[in-house]
Design a protein around this motif. Structure first.
Motif, short mmCIF file in Angstrom:
data_model
loop_
_atom_site.label_atom_id
_atom_site.label_comp_id
_atom_site.label_asym_id
_atom_site.label_seq_id
_atom_site.Cartn_x
_atom_site.Cartn_y
_atom_site.Cartn_z
N GLY A 138 49.37 -17.42 -26.69
CA GLY A 138 48.35 -18.45 -26.84
C GLY A 138 48.13 -18.83 -28.29
O GLY A 138 47.68 -19.94 -28.59
N HIS A 146 59.79 -19.84 -25.61
CA HIS A 146 58.39 -19.96 -25.99
C HIS A 146 58.06 -18.99 -27.10
O HIS A 146 57.16 -18.38 -27.11
CB HIS A 146 57.62 -19.54 -24.80
CG HIS A 146 56.49 -20.40 -24.45
ND1 HIS A 146 56.00 -21.44 -25.18
CD2 HIS A 146 55.70 -20.34 -23.37
CE1 HIS A 146 54.99 -21.98 -24.58
NE2 HIS A 146 54.78 -21.33 -23.47
N HIS A 147 56.93 -19.77 -24.87
CA HIS A 147 56.47 -19.61 -24.77
C HIS A 147 56.33 -18.76 -24.57
O HIS A 147 54.55 -18.55 -24.17
CB HIS A 147 55.86 -20.97 -25.17
CG HIS A 147 55.90 -21.53 -24.94
ND1 HIS A 147 55.87 -21.97 -24.84
CD2 HIS A 147 55.51 -22.04 -25.07
CE1 HIS A 147 55.05 -22.47 -24.89
NE2 HIS A 147 55.48 -22.68 -24.81
N THR A 185 56.85 -33.35 -25.70
CA THR A 185 56.47 -32.17 -24.92
C THR A 185 57.11 -32.19 -23.54
O THR A 185 57.49 -31.13 -23.00
CB THR A 185 54.94 -32.08 -24.74
OG1 THR A 185 54.46 -33.20 -23.99
CG2 THR A 185 54.24 -32.01 -26.09
N SER A 214 47.41 -28.89 -31.46
CA SER A 214 48.06 -27.72 -30.87
C SER A 214 47.52 -27.38 -29.49
O SER A 214 48.28 -27.02 -28.58
CB SER A 214 47.88 -26.51 -31.81
OG SER A 214 46.50 -26.21 -32.00
N ASN A 227 47.29 -19.10 -21.61
CA ASN A 227 47.82 -19.62 -22.88
C ASN A 227 47.15 -20.91 -23.34
O ASN A 227 46.72 -21.01 -24.49
CB ASN A 227 49.33 -19.85 -22.76
CG ASN A 227 50.12 -18.56 -22.91
OD1 ASN A 227 49.55 -17.50 -23.08
ND2 ASN A 227 51.42 -18.66 -22.83
N PRO A 228 47.08 -21.95 -22.47
CA PRO A 228 46.46 -23.20 -22.93
C PRO A 228 45.01 -23.03 -23.34
O PRO A 228 44.54 -23.68 -24.28
CB PRO A 228 46.59 -24.13 -21.71
CG PRO A 228 47.71 -23.56 -20.90
CD PRO A 228 47.62 -22.08 -21.10
N TYR A 266 50.91 -21.67 -30.67
CA TYR A 266 50.72 -23.11 -30.90
C TYR A 266 49.97 -23.35 -32.21
O TYR A 266 50.30 -24.28 -32.96
CB TYR A 266 49.97 -23.74 -29.73
CG TYR A 266 50.77 -23.75 -28.45
CD1 TYR A 266 51.64 -24.80 -28.18
CD2 TYR A 266 50.68 -22.71 -27.53
CE1 TYR A 266 52.40 -24.81 -27.01
CE2 TYR A 266 51.43 -22.71 -26.38
CZ TYR A 266 52.29 -23.76 -26.12
OH TYR A 266 53.04 -23.75 -24.97
N ALA A 294 49.64 -27.43 -25.90
CA ALA A 294 49.73 -26.30 -24.98
C ALA A 294 49.45 -26.72 -23.56
O ALA A 294 50.10 -26.26 -22.61
CB ALA A 294 48.75 -25.20 -25.41
N ALA A 329 44.95 -21.49 -26.76
CA ALA A 329 45.43 -22.46 -27.74
C ALA A 329 44.37 -23.52 -28.05
O ALA A 329 44.18 -23.91 -29.21
CB ALA A 329 46.71 -23.13 -27.23
N GLU A 372 56.20 -19.87 -25.70
CA GLU A 372 55.18 -20.85 -25.83
C GLU A 372 55.09 -21.50 -24.54
O GLU A 372 55.15 -22.03 -23.99
CB GLU A 372 55.51 -21.96 -26.70
CG GLU A 372 55.67 -21.94 -28.10
CD GLU A 372 56.59 -21.30 -28.87
OE1 GLU A 372 56.80 -21.21 -29.19
OE2 GLU A 372 57.14 -20.76 -29.28
#
Length: 327
Positions: free
Chosen positions: A7, A322-323, A147, A81, A246-247, A10, A85, A250, A325
């Motif tokens: 996380g 990455h993830h 992306t 960022s 993760n998002p 990013y 994500a 981020a 990322e």
């Protein structure tokens, strides 16, 4: 640990891009990480991929790291960022689409179709107000497109890796495979960087160099090793939570550290995208198109194990990019 580390990548990418050009930064990250990981495995006596496997690993490196991570670092030049994500979290949508096109892929169920529609609606709500006439609007749109190119690269690479993993790569060490993907992917990114003459504009400052070192040792080596350990010792359902967490991490870090904009619309949009992703990832109860489930269904435990293994194969390869990322 996996959710926390990935996380934060990013944010680290965004900071490193302040003085290091995108493709050169990504090339250094993966070449150094791949070299360290491959050397460590060799010293431990692990079997590394033979030269006959290198062409396949080069293809994977191009798809997962060249397109995958390369798309993300390019996007973060113009896309915040946290927003990047959330957009990268749509990777499962692309995986489902490519899986449908594969000869042995699963049919698209109504539930997954609904998930795709929900996820797409969330993306539109997320990015549409930011797209406007003018250089900044076009730059933002290019970042959003980047992306999705990254997601398409990850999805294609994951499908190829799964097919390869059922054949000649069945007995390969997953960390050794990842190390060589890093090396080949990093080499491709370095070529792109040299073509764009990025070495002429690079400046290594303490802040950006520290972010790059974090991406190498924590985001790439530490993150992937921790993920491989988690896959071995934790339930798949628990490990898969990284894609949802993760998002969130981020977005929080981007808002707190870099003062990136965050609004109620972004929060609602991100929630819609994650709901769509959850629907897409859900497995159907019976094979699509079958009018005789008793004749085609496998025992629940066996089917569950097959679904788990397929998910592991997809995510483990996506992770190498990455993830972590996506990344």
């Amino acid at each position: 640990m996996v959710c926390l580390v990935w996380g934060t990548t990013y944010l680290a990418i965004r900071i490193s891009l302040e003085t290091i050009p995108p493709f050169l930064m990504a090339a250094i990250r993966w070449l150094v990480a791949g070299t360290i990981l491959a050397t460590a495995l060799k010293l431990r006596g692990a079997r590394l991929p033979r030269p006959g496997a290198w062409p396949s690993l080069t293809i994977l490196g191009i798809l997962l790291l060249g397109f995958g991570n390369g798309g993300v670092v390019w996007a973060e030049q113009t896309v915040p960022s946290g927003l990047a994500a959330v957009l990268v979290a749509t990777c499962p949508f692309w995986m489902v689409g490519i899986d449908v096109l594969m000869p042995d892929g699963e049919a698209l169920t109504l539930r997954r179709m609904f998930g795709l529609v929900v996820g797409f609606a969330g993306i539109v709500l997320l990015v549409w107000p930011e797209i406007h006439v003018g250089p900044s609007g076009r730059a933002f749109l290019n970042g959003v497109i980047a992306t999705q190119i990254a997601c398409a690269g990850w999805a294609a690479g994951s499908a190829y890796a799964r097919k390869r993993g059922r054949a000649e790569a069945k007995d390969e060490n997953v960390l050794a495979t990842a190390a060589f993907e890093m090396l080949f992917g990093g080499a491709v990114l370095l070529i792109v960087s040299l073509i764009r003459h990025e070495t002429a504009s690079v400046v290594f400052m303490p802040r950006t160099s520290g972010a790059l070192l974090y991406l190498i040792f924590f985001g790439a080596i530490g993150g992937f090793t921790a993920y491989a350990y988690a896959l071995k010792h934790l339930p798949i359902a628990t490990v898969s939570l990284y894609a949802y967490v993760n998002p969130i991490i981020a977005v929080i870090l981007g808002t707190l550290v870099l003062k990136e904009p965050f609004s109620a619309r972004m929060a609602v949009s991100a929630a819609i995208v994650l709901i769509g992703m959850a629907l897409v990832r859900a497995e159907g109860s019976t094979p699509s198109g079958s009018d005789n489930p008793s004749a085609t269904d496998e025992p629940d435990e066996e089917q569950h194990n097959r679904n788990d293994q397929k998910y592991v194969d997809e995510v483990a390869q996506c992770v190498a990019a990455h993830h972590a990322e996506q990344p």
